[in-house]
Every structure is written in structure tokens, then in C-alpha cells.
Design a protein around this motif. Structure first.
Motif, PDB file in Angstrom:
ATOM      1  N   TYR A  73      32.010  42.562  37.173  1.00 53.30           N
ATOM      2  CA  TYR A  73      32.570  43.382  36.091  1.00 53.30           C
ATOM      3  C   TYR A  73      34.069  43.149  35.983  1.00 53.30           C
ATOM      4  O   TYR A  73      34.752  42.927  36.988  1.00 53.30           O
ATOM      5  CB  TYR A  73      32.319  44.869  36.355  1.00 53.30           C
ATOM      6  CG  TYR A  73      30.865  45.225  36.515  1.00 53.30           C
ATOM      7  CD1 TYR A  73      29.942  44.938  35.500  1.00 53.30           C
ATOM      8  CD2 TYR A  73      30.394  45.842  37.679  1.00 53.30           C
ATOM      9  CE1 TYR A  73      28.606  45.264  35.638  1.00 53.30           C
ATOM     10  CE2 TYR A  73      29.062  46.172  37.820  1.00 53.30           C
ATOM     11  CZ  TYR A  73      28.165  45.885  36.809  1.00 53.30           C
ATOM     12  OH  TYR A  73      26.849  46.202  36.956  1.00 53.30           O
ATOM     13  N   LEU A  74      34.603  43.254  34.771  1.00 56.19           N
ATOM     14  CA  LEU A  74      36.032  43.069  34.549  1.00 56.19           C
ATOM     15  C   LEU A  74      36.699  44.423  34.345  1.00 56.19           C
ATOM     16  O   LEU A  74      36.169  45.289  33.659  1.00 56.19           O
ATOM     17  CB  LEU A  74      36.283  42.199  33.309  1.00 56.19           C
ATOM     18  CG  LEU A  74      35.481  40.891  33.198  1.00 56.19           C
ATOM     19  CD1 LEU A  74      35.968  40.088  32.006  1.00 56.19           C
ATOM     20  CD2 LEU A  74      35.570  40.070  34.469  1.00 56.19           C
ATOM     21  N   GLY A  77      43.323  44.635  36.852  1.00 52.24           N
ATOM     22  CA  GLY A  77      43.555  43.706  37.962  1.00 52.24           C
ATOM     23  C   GLY A  77      42.817  42.393  37.809  1.00 52.24           C
ATOM     24  O   GLY A  77      43.165  41.416  38.482  1.00 52.24           O
ATOM     25  N   THR A  78      41.818  42.346  36.946  1.00 52.32           N
ATOM     26  CA  THR A  78      41.076  41.092  36.770  1.00 52.32           C
ATOM     27  C   THR A  78      41.986  40.032  36.166  1.00 52.32           C
ATOM     28  O   THR A  78      42.641  40.269  35.151  1.00 52.32           O
ATOM     29  CB  THR A  78      39.861  41.280  35.836  1.00 52.32           C
ATOM     30  OG1 THR A  78      38.952  42.205  36.415  1.00 52.32           O
ATOM     31  CG2 THR A  78      39.135  39.951  35.603  1.00 52.32           C
ATOM     32  N   ARG A  79      42.016  38.871  36.803  1.00 54.07           N
ATOM     33  CA  ARG A  79      42.702  37.711  36.228  1.00 54.07           C
ATOM     34  C   ARG A  79      41.666  36.875  35.499  1.00 54.07           C
ATOM     35  O   ARG A  79      40.627  36.540  36.082  1.00 54.07           O
ATOM     36  CB  ARG A  79      43.365  36.879  37.333  1.00 54.07           C
ATOM     37  CG  ARG A  79      44.527  37.607  38.004  1.00 54.07           C
ATOM     38  CD  ARG A  79      45.263  36.712  38.995  1.00 54.07           C
ATOM     39  NE  ARG A  79      44.369  36.140  40.001  1.00 54.07           N
ATOM     40  CZ  ARG A  79      44.244  34.831  40.237  1.00 54.07           C
ATOM     41  NH1 ARG A  79      44.955  33.948  39.562  1.00 54.07           N
ATOM     42  NH2 ARG A  79      43.412  34.390  41.158  1.00 54.07           N
ATOM     43  N   LEU A  80      41.925  36.569  34.246  1.00 55.84           N
ATOM     44  CA  LEU A  80      40.993  35.766  33.461  1.00 55.84           C
ATOM     45  C   LEU A  80      41.323  34.297  33.696  1.00 55.84           C
ATOM     46  O   LEU A  80      42.380  33.815  33.293  1.00 55.84           O
ATOM     47  CB  LEU A  80      41.089  36.118  31.978  1.00 55.84           C
ATOM     48  CG  LEU A  80      40.931  37.610  31.644  1.00 55.84           C
ATOM     49  CD1 LEU A  80      40.949  37.816  30.135  1.00 55.84           C
ATOM     50  CD2 LEU A  80      39.658  38.184  32.246  1.00 55.84           C
ATOM     51  N   ARG A  98      35.182  49.289  32.726  1.00 56.49           N
ATOM     52  CA  ARG A  98      34.294  48.166  33.044  1.00 56.49           C
ATOM     53  C   ARG A  98      33.959  47.390  31.772  1.00 56.49           C
ATOM     54  O   ARG A  98      33.668  47.995  30.743  1.00 56.49           O
ATOM     55  CB  ARG A  98      33.000  48.696  33.659  1.00 56.49           C
ATOM     56  CG  ARG A  98      32.219  47.640  34.378  1.00 56.49           C
ATOM     57  CD  ARG A  98      31.073  48.261  35.134  1.00 56.49           C
ATOM     58  NE  ARG A  98      29.945  48.516  34.261  1.00 56.49           N
ATOM     59  CZ  ARG A  98      28.849  49.166  34.644  1.00 56.49           C
ATOM     60  NH1 ARG A  98      28.761  49.641  35.857  1.00 56.49           N
ATOM     61  NH2 ARG A  98      27.861  49.346  33.816  1.00 56.49           N
ATOM     62  N   HIS A  99      34.024  46.077  31.888  1.00 56.08           N
ATOM     63  CA  HIS A  99      33.733  45.220  30.730  1.00 56.08           C
ATOM     64  C   HIS A  99      32.830  44.081  31.195  1.00 56.08           C
ATOM     65  O   HIS A  99      32.906  43.641  32.337  1.00 56.08           O
ATOM     66  CB  HIS A  99      35.041  44.688  30.135  1.00 56.08           C
ATOM     67  CG  HIS A  99      36.011  45.792  29.832  1.00 56.08           C
ATOM     68  ND1 HIS A  99      36.035  46.460  28.633  1.00 56.08           N
ATOM     69  CD2 HIS A  99      36.958  46.388  30.613  1.00 56.08           C
ATOM     70  CE1 HIS A  99      36.961  47.410  28.666  1.00 56.08           C
ATOM     71  NE2 HIS A  99      37.535  47.381  29.862  1.00 56.08           N
ATOM     72  N   ASP A 100      32.014  43.592  30.257  1.00 61.81           N
ATOM     73  CA  ASP A 100      30.987  42.607  30.598  1.00 61.81           C
ATOM     74  C   ASP A 100      31.454  41.188  30.299  1.00 61.81           C
ATOM     75  O   ASP A 100      32.160  40.952  29.325  1.00 61.81           O
ATOM     76  CB  ASP A 100      29.731  42.898  29.766  1.00 61.81           C
ATOM     77  CG  ASP A 100      28.766  41.729  29.813  1.00 61.81           C
ATOM     78  OD1 ASP A 100      28.190  41.494  30.889  1.00 61.81           O
ATOM     79  OD2 ASP A 100      28.618  41.015  28.793  1.00 61.81           O
ATOM     80  N   THR A 101      31.017  40.245  31.143  1.00 67.41           N
ATOM     81  CA  THR A 101      31.213  38.838  30.793  1.00 67.41           C
ATOM     82  C   THR A 101      29.957  38.022  31.084  1.00 67.41           C
ATOM     83  O   THR A 101      30.001  36.810  31.162  1.00 67.41           O
ATOM     84  CB  THR A 101      32.463  38.253  31.488  1.00 67.41           C
ATOM     85  OG1 THR A 101      32.811  37.013  30.853  1.00 67.41           O
ATOM     86  CG2 THR A 101      32.254  38.040  32.969  1.00 67.41           C
ATOM     87  N   LEU A 102      28.819  38.719  31.249  1.00 62.88           N
ATOM     88  CA  LEU A 102      27.550  38.038  31.521  1.00 62.88           C
ATOM     89  C   LEU A 102      26.652  37.945  30.294  1.00 62.88           C
ATOM     90  O   LEU A 102      25.824  37.039  30.182  1.00 62.88           O
ATOM     91  CB  LEU A 102      26.776  38.776  32.629  1.00 62.88           C
ATOM     92  CG  LEU A 102      27.455  38.866  33.992  1.00 62.88           C
ATOM     93  CD1 LEU A 102      26.634  39.750  34.920  1.00 62.88           C
ATOM     94  CD2 LEU A 102      27.640  37.487  34.592  1.00 62.88           C
TER      95      LEU A 102
END
Ligand SMILES: [Zn+2]
Length: 214
Positions: A73-74, A77-80, A98-102
Motif C-alpha cells: 500500500y502507498l 513516506g512512500t517513495r515512487l 492508503r492508496h492502491d498500485t496493484l
């Protein structure tokens, strides 16, 4: 979940736009700028692609991002991470959590396979990405639509590894904010999907704000 608000005031933004339900949006961000996406009405998936602005072959990679942070989950702090290993942007504030990338971006073909033959002609994110790309640069084509992020979309992974599209966890006014770590091209499809709950079966507008560095 890493809920963190932003100290930035919308009155000091150098750019502000409303992206209507189902519409695309495209713009370059300069290194040091911050961009905020606001889920104005709640439960609205914002499908987004990111590219190195100086080399579109170097683009957002879900696989590298997930591996580097050790989480699917993104959030804050998440680095893209890009396909070349660069940090394109960092999520610096997030009031959704929380964000999706799946889950990928919806397409005519996936609508047809998942929902029904006659859903093939419904408006889908991959059409919006293409429309944005054509309006921007002739070098960006359908082939450049690879990994995307679905901001505000809820795609939990079950203990046995299954993916499910669930009701959103976002609400009206929730936002996510990112710092551009390099010059990036940002392409948005404000998702028009009506066949699953990712937009609460009612796509709505979102707001995009940009701030210059201090
Ligand atoms: Zn979509």
C-alpha cells in the motif's frame, strides 16, 4: 496507514484546477514542487501515471516501489520509484491513509471481460490517459501506459493473497500530497468506472493544487 496532514495553505498554491468526473488531466511538475489531489466528494479513484519529464521511458514502477518500501500500500513516506531506479516523487502528506498500485487502470477490454460484453463501449481510464497523452506530446502513446497508481482506491489483499475491489475508505475532503524529487510528467484519469465500487458507482470531480518550493 500513515495519516499526516500538510502545513500548506490552498490560498498559497500557484496552480489550482478541478478535474471533472471522468476527465483526464496532464501537467509537468518541476523538481521541488508539491502537488495535492483532493477527493472532493469521497470514494473517487484517481488513476495516475508518472514519467521522468526528460525521458518518458523512465517511468513509475509499481514493482520497484513495492519492493523498496516492503509494503503493497502507498501512503505518507512512500517513495515512487521509476523503472531506472530514480525517486520520482515522495508522498509527503496523506489524510486518506492508503492508496492502491496493484489494481491497474480500467480499460474497454477489462470492462468487457470482467462485467459484460456490452460494457466494452463504456468510458475507461485508458481512453482518458490516451486523450491526455495526445493533447500533450506525440511521443506518448498507448504503449507508454504501464504501471499506475490508484489514489484513494481500496484494493485490499486478503490473507490468502486475493485481490478485491472494495468500497472506498476515502471521504469528502481527504487528500494526498506529493513532493516532486525530479521534473516529472503527471497524467491523471479521474476514473469513470461504473461497474465496481471504486467510485461509489458515482464518479465525482477532484481538485489538483500545486505549490512552488519555498
Ligand atoms: Zn478507471
Amino acid at each position: 496507514m500513515a495519516i499526516l496532514g500538510s502545513p500548506l495553505s490552498s490560498t498559497q498554491a500557484c496552480y489550482q484546477a478541478i478535474v471533472p468526473a471522468g476527465d483526464p488531466w496532464i501537467r509537468e511538475l518541476q523538481r521541488g514542487q508539491r502537488v495535492r489531489i483532493v477527493d472532493l466528494h469521497g470514494n473517487q479513484a484517481v488513476d495516475t501515471l508518472f514519467y521522468n519529464a526528460h525521458n518518458y521511458a523512465d517511468r513509475y514502477s509499481a514493482q520497484d516501489t513495492i519492493r523498496e518500501q516492503g509494503n503493497i500500500y502507498l501512503s505518507t513516506g512512500t517513495r515512487l520509484i521509476s523503472t531506472n531506479g530514480n525517486t520520482l516523487l515522495t508522498i509527503v502528506a496523506d489524510t486518506c491513509g492508503r492508496h492502491d498500485t496493484l489494481g491497474g487502470a480500467c480499460a474497454n477490454e477489462s470492462n468487457m471481460v470482467r462485467y459484460d460484453l456490452d460494457k466494452r463501449y463504456m468510458h475507461a481510464c485508458r481512453n482518458s490517459f490516451l486523450k491526455a497523452a495526445w493533447s500533450w506530446h506525440k511521443e506518448l502513446t498507448k504503449r507508454d501506459q504501464t504501471c499506475n497508481i490508484n489514489f484513494f482506491m481500496n484494493v485490499p489483499v486478503t490473507p490468502d493473497g486475493r485481490l478485491t475491489f472494495e468500497d472506498g475508505i476515502s471521504e469528502a475532503g481527504k487528500y494526498v500530497e506529493l513532493l516532486a524529487e525530479m521534473d516529472v510528467l503527471m497524467v491523471v484519469s479521474n476514473c469513470p468506472q461504473l461497474n465496481n465500487p471504486c467510485n461509489g458507482y458515482n464518479p465525482t470531480p477532484v481538485e489538483i493544487l500545486i505549490w512552488d518550493p519555498d
